[in-house]
Design a protein around this motif. Sequence first.
Motif, PDB file in Angstrom:
ATOM      1  N   GLU A 504      13.578 -79.054  50.715  1.00  0.00           N
ATOM      2  CA  GLU A 504      13.706 -78.085  49.496  1.00  0.00           C
ATOM      3  C   GLU A 504      12.349 -78.021  48.808  1.00  0.00           C
ATOM      4  OE1 GLU A 504      17.479 -79.411  48.385  1.00  0.00           O
ATOM      5  OE2 GLU A 504      17.647 -77.512  47.632  1.00  0.00           O
ATOM      6  N   ARG A 505      11.563 -79.281  48.607  1.00  0.00           N
ATOM      7  CA  ARG A 505      10.369 -79.301  47.780  1.00  0.00           C
ATOM      8  C   ARG A 505       9.400 -78.642  48.453  1.00  0.00           C
ATOM      9  NH1 ARG A 505      12.361 -84.678  46.316  1.00  0.00           N
ATOM     10  NH2 ARG A 505      10.978 -85.703  47.756  1.00  0.00           N
ATOM     11  N   LEU A 506       9.354 -78.755  49.859  1.00  0.00           N
ATOM     12  CA  LEU A 506       8.560 -78.367  50.692  1.00  0.00           C
ATOM     13  C   LEU A 506       8.483 -76.868  50.657  1.00  0.00           C
ATOM     14  CD1 LEU A 506       8.069 -80.758  53.597  1.00  0.00           C
ATOM     15  CD2 LEU A 506       6.285 -80.435  52.082  1.00  0.00           C
ATOM     16  N   VAL A 507       9.807 -76.257  50.741  1.00  0.00           N
ATOM     17  CA  VAL A 507       9.840 -74.860  51.077  1.00  0.00           C
ATOM     18  C   VAL A 507       9.482 -73.989  49.826  1.00  0.00           C
ATOM     19  CG1 VAL A 507      12.300 -74.465  50.275  1.00  0.00           C
ATOM     20  CG2 VAL A 507      11.171 -73.183  52.363  1.00  0.00           C
ATOM     21  N   ARG A 508       9.704 -74.844  48.622  1.00  0.00           N
ATOM     22  CA  ARG A 508       9.371 -74.207  47.263  1.00  0.00           C
ATOM     23  C   ARG A 508       7.960 -74.382  46.828  1.00  0.00           C
ATOM     24  NH1 ARG A 508      13.578 -73.198  43.864  1.00  0.00           N
ATOM     25  NH2 ARG A 508      15.678 -74.015  44.514  1.00  0.00           N
ATOM     26  N   GLY A 509       7.379 -75.436  46.959  1.00  0.00           N
ATOM     27  CA  GLY A 509       5.924 -75.607  46.501  1.00  0.00           C
ATOM     28  C   GLY A 509       4.794 -76.124  47.478  1.00  0.00           C
ATOM     29  N   SER A 510       4.974 -76.302  48.576  1.00  0.00           N
ATOM     30  CA  SER A 510       3.766 -76.764  49.539  1.00  0.00           C
ATOM     31  C   SER A 510       3.043 -75.552  49.655  1.00  0.00           C
ATOM     32  CB  SER A 510       4.552 -76.959  50.989  1.00  0.00           C
ATOM     33  OG  SER A 510       3.387 -77.147  51.832  1.00  0.00           O
ATOM     34  N   LYS A 511       1.803 -75.997  49.712  1.00  0.00           N
ATOM     35  CA  LYS A 511       0.636 -74.909  49.937  1.00  0.00           C
ATOM     36  C   LYS A 511       0.265 -74.783  51.394  1.00  0.00           C
ATOM     37  CE  LYS A 511      -1.920 -76.190  45.764  1.00  0.00           C
ATOM     38  NZ  LYS A 511      -3.231 -76.323  45.210  1.00  0.00           N
ATOM     39  N   SER A 512       1.191 -75.356  52.254  1.00  0.00           N
ATOM     40  CA  SER A 512       0.975 -75.120  53.807  1.00  0.00           C
ATOM     41  C   SER A 512       1.915 -74.361  54.232  1.00  0.00           C
ATOM     42  CB  SER A 512       1.073 -76.643  54.539  1.00  0.00           C
ATOM     43  OG  SER A 512       1.186 -76.408  55.870  1.00  0.00           O
ATOM     44  N   TRP A 513       1.347 -73.020  54.751  1.00  0.00           N
ATOM     45  CA  TRP A 513       2.431 -72.235  55.496  1.00  0.00           C
ATOM     46  C   TRP A 513       3.057 -72.782  56.786  1.00  0.00           C
ATOM     47  CZ3 TRP A 513       1.664 -71.499  60.738  1.00  0.00           C
ATOM     48  CH2 TRP A 513       0.359 -71.849  61.047  1.00  0.00           C
ATOM     49  N   GLN A 514       2.462 -74.020  57.388  1.00  0.00           N
ATOM     50  CA  GLN A 514       3.300 -74.609  58.389  1.00  0.00           C
ATOM     51  C   GLN A 514       4.496 -75.387  57.778  1.00  0.00           C
ATOM     52  OE1 GLN A 514       3.050 -74.473  61.580  1.00  0.00           O
ATOM     53  NE2 GLN A 514       0.776 -74.583  62.555  1.00  0.00           N
ATOM     54  N   ALA A 515       4.248 -75.878  56.577  1.00  0.00           N
ATOM     55  CA  ALA A 515       5.220 -76.710  56.071  1.00  0.00           C
ATOM     56  C   ALA A 515       6.347 -76.299  55.555  1.00  0.00           C
ATOM     57  CB  ALA A 515       4.617 -77.850  54.888  1.00  0.00           C
ATOM     58  N   ARG A 516       6.077 -74.889  54.971  1.00  0.00           N
ATOM     59  CA  ARG A 516       7.072 -74.154  54.382  1.00  0.00           C
ATOM     60  C   ARG A 516       7.965 -73.417  55.624  1.00  0.00           C
ATOM     61  NH1 ARG A 516       2.718 -72.027  51.869  1.00  0.00           N
ATOM     62  NH2 ARG A 516       3.265 -69.807  52.626  1.00  0.00           N
ATOM     63  N   ALA A 534      17.212 -72.801  47.341  1.00  0.00           N
ATOM     64  CA  ALA A 534      15.897 -73.056  48.150  1.00  0.00           C
ATOM     65  C   ALA A 534      15.768 -71.801  48.982  1.00  0.00           C
ATOM     66  CB  ALA A 534      15.742 -74.225  48.702  1.00  0.00           C
ATOM     67  N   LEU A 535      16.767 -71.432  49.784  1.00  0.00           N
ATOM     68  CA  LEU A 535      16.327 -70.407  50.816  1.00  0.00           C
ATOM     69  C   LEU A 535      16.407 -69.151  50.126  1.00  0.00           C
ATOM     70  CD1 LEU A 535      18.899 -71.643  53.824  1.00  0.00           C
ATOM     71  CD2 LEU A 535      16.389 -71.725  53.635  1.00  0.00           C
ATOM     72  N   ILE A 536      16.986 -68.848  49.053  1.00  0.00           N
ATOM     73  CA  ILE A 536      16.625 -67.577  48.445  1.00  0.00           C
ATOM     74  C   ILE A 536      15.349 -67.500  47.800  1.00  0.00           C
ATOM     75  CG2 ILE A 536      17.659 -66.239  46.385  1.00  0.00           C
ATOM     76  CD1 ILE A 536      20.472 -67.376  46.858  1.00  0.00           C
ATOM     77  N   PHE A 537      15.008 -68.530  47.209  1.00  0.00           N
ATOM     78  CA  PHE A 537      13.594 -68.687  46.826  1.00  0.00           C
ATOM     79  C   PHE A 537      12.664 -68.477  47.915  1.00  0.00           C
ATOM     80  CE2 PHE A 537       9.988 -70.017  44.191  1.00  0.00           C
ATOM     81  CZ  PHE A 537       9.158 -70.625  44.913  1.00  0.00           C
ATOM     82  N   ALA A 538      12.760 -68.794  49.137  1.00  0.00           N
ATOM     83  CA  ALA A 538      11.963 -68.487  50.104  1.00  0.00           C
ATOM     84  C   ALA A 538      11.918 -67.324  50.867  1.00  0.00           C
ATOM     85  CB  ALA A 538      12.270 -69.549  51.441  1.00  0.00           C
ATOM     86  N   LEU A 539      12.979 -66.382  50.194  1.00  0.00           N
ATOM     87  CA  LEU A 539      12.832 -65.016  50.833  1.00  0.00           C
ATOM     88  C   LEU A 539      11.664 -64.145  50.193  1.00  0.00           C
ATOM     89  CD1 LEU A 539      16.677 -64.064  50.318  1.00  0.00           C
ATOM     90  CD2 LEU A 539      15.208 -64.203  52.375  1.00  0.00           C
ATOM     91  N   SER A 540      10.959 -64.752  49.136  1.00  0.00           N
ATOM     92  CA  SER A 540       9.691 -64.168  48.659  1.00  0.00           C
ATOM     93  C   SER A 540       8.640 -64.736  49.259  1.00  0.00           C
ATOM     94  CB  SER A 540       9.992 -64.112  47.036  1.00  0.00           C
ATOM     95  OG  SER A 540      10.113 -65.382  46.479  1.00  0.00           O
ATOM     96  N   ASP A 541       8.851 -65.738  50.122  1.00  0.00           N
ATOM     97  CA  ASP A 541       7.455 -66.340  50.618  1.00  0.00           C
ATOM     98  C   ASP A 541       6.309 -65.509  51.052  1.00  0.00           C
ATOM     99  OD1 ASP A 541       6.897 -69.408  51.212  1.00  0.00           O
ATOM    100  OD2 ASP A 541       5.608 -68.082  52.536  1.00  0.00           O
ATOM    101  N   PRO A 542       5.040 -65.744  50.774  1.00  0.00           N
ATOM    102  CA  PRO A 542       3.903 -64.416  51.159  1.00  0.00           C
ATOM    103  C   PRO A 542       4.078 -64.723  52.829  1.00  0.00           C
ATOM    104  CG  PRO A 542       3.105 -66.596  50.074  1.00  0.00           C
ATOM    105  CD  PRO A 542       4.605 -66.634  49.799  1.00  0.00           C
ATOM    106  N   ASP A 543       4.275 -65.624  53.393  1.00  0.00           N
ATOM    107  CA  ASP A 543       4.609 -65.812  55.065  1.00  0.00           C
ATOM    108  C   ASP A 543       5.544 -65.054  55.483  1.00  0.00           C
ATOM    109  OD1 ASP A 543       3.071 -66.943  57.474  1.00  0.00           O
ATOM    110  OD2 ASP A 543       5.292 -67.835  57.553  1.00  0.00           O
ATOM    111  N   GLU A 544       5.341 -64.025  56.579  1.00  0.00           N
ATOM    112  CA  GLU A 544       6.597 -63.289  56.989  1.00  0.00           C
ATOM    113  C   GLU A 544       7.504 -64.049  57.735  1.00  0.00           C
ATOM    114  OE1 GLU A 544       7.471 -59.925  60.361  1.00  0.00           O
ATOM    115  OE2 GLU A 544       5.190 -60.245  59.413  1.00  0.00           O
TER     116      GLU A 544
END
Length: 600
Positions: A504-516, A534-544
């Motif tokens: 959860e910490r990785l998907v929210r705050g990692s600078k690595s697209w691989q980790a997220r 955490a998954l709701i937050f990840a819906l807005s991630d810049p990586d498709e």
Amino acid sequence: MMPCLVNWFIANDASEHRKFNSHKRIKPIMSDRQTLPAVRPTPQKSVPNATGNRLPVVSLAPSPGRAAIFSVLLTWLIAGPVLAYTPDDPVVVQMVDRGLRFLEKEAGKSPGEEVICAYAHFKVEHDESNPVVAQGIRQAKKFAADLSVRPSSKGHYEATVSVLLLAAISPDRFRSELTTFQRYFDEHQMPHGGFGYPGEKLGDVSQTQYVMLAIWTLDRAGFKLKYERVVAAVQWLLRVQDVNGPWPYHGKVPPGNQLITQEKTSLSMAVAGGSSVLIGGDALRVWGESVLDDDSGIVGLPKAIKLYKEDLNANRRKTAKLPKEPILRAVDGMDRWRQANAANDAGLKYWYFYIVYTIERYESFLEIAKGQPADQSPAWYNQIVGELKSLQTEEGGWTSPTAHTSPPVSTAFAILFLIRSTQKSLGSGASATTIGGREFGADVSDAKLQGGKATQNAPAQSVTGMLDLLESDGADALDGKALADNAVLPTDPVKRAAQLDRLERLVRGSKSWQARRVSAKLLGMSDELRVVPALIFALSDPDESVRQYARDGLRFISRKFEGFGMPDDPNNTELRNAQRQWKQWYTTMRPGYQFLDGDN
């Protein structure tokens, strides 16, 4: 004299000034303790409103420019009470989205305008690759380079908006430029403590406001500041406050200890001065270490998780003390003046969008100063949202006869107000800085970091073997084969919970697209209800790919396999609608759960 911001944001032609000056009775902005001013037209007939009550149709003598503001008043009268809005309200989200699309077509007519537009865009979408943001970064870096060789007369504004943009993106990556701006502020502070144009002796409250905002931003980013300079600026502001409560455009320092009557006071300068002393107080920690200051720097990190973050300025701050009582007395005096002059202050008709952005900043810092909980839907916010809704153009931008700022700058200020940008900055020091661009493979390796690079040997199939690697600075160096496509979480409850926490910490705050990506995929496969926020937050991630893994994981966990209609490449409105509906679903499953401001 007009507030000096006009010289930078827009130079209106004579016809525009004549048009603006014809609006003598426009009073669109009120405090949260006021009601709309009384309107006493002659009733002609009545019509039913949406609730079935009959309201008079009024006849007004024609006056140039009056129609625009009375349309706002009439809308309010017909609709009834002011609605309760929040930054996540569908109406507000749509307004912001339309504003962003406008900025993408028309993002400023000068370098300074391009930077403020880039900042507004980035605060919403956190995408530094967007052309609007990329152009703003280029101009901000150019401002930093030019300051050392040929300082501009507009240097304080240009430096401040550049600090806001670059610090929001990455204080570390732009440390050189930010240090240049910090040095510029130190070198150009006036002897009395204020800031102003080169060659002038009187300090400028508008410029001082923006410098204080930049200094506060640098403080939050951990730059080593000279806090006696912050104290000097606050003390100057306290001394040049008008005896009746507002602040002037140019402040005259009284010969003694008593406040005097200042010239050219207005609402725009009143809230600018009020917000400045509150900002300075927060930079000095006059209000103490609030819970917001405990933010970890990872967007959306649950409050239960506290990470140590060293305050590099703690010892420096101890040498620069300022009591809170004079600041609170000053803002209380300004508020009393604001209430007493709501109906007849000449400053109300000027600088509309400049004012609403300043009001959001003032009210957000006032909550901190007075120890009040953060209010997502205060009365002043609801009132101004209604005004902005009426003023938004068909193209999505904002303008009005009272703006005195160009449409792109007016739009940027409106967006920053609508998203509660100051409250978001107070709530999180994190920045979204990465964009993904590669797929990862199905194989897994016992990858290790050697010399900052990921190397791989033999396959492995556990989450434990990759978490250390994903949490490292070199996660983006992975070639894709080191990430598990079929790794599984452990069945042991303690180990499983610990790994979910890390993911959860990785998907929210990692600078690595691989980790997220890996984290979103594994969280979605976990079938654990606890990972939904955490998954709701990840819906807005810049990586498709992160967005799609998060969406598919939510569908799997909820057993709602059609989800809420979020496509593979959603626009901002579709994305926010999906997040909102997933939040609503989750709160039906866990009624007591409270989403953080960063959970979007």
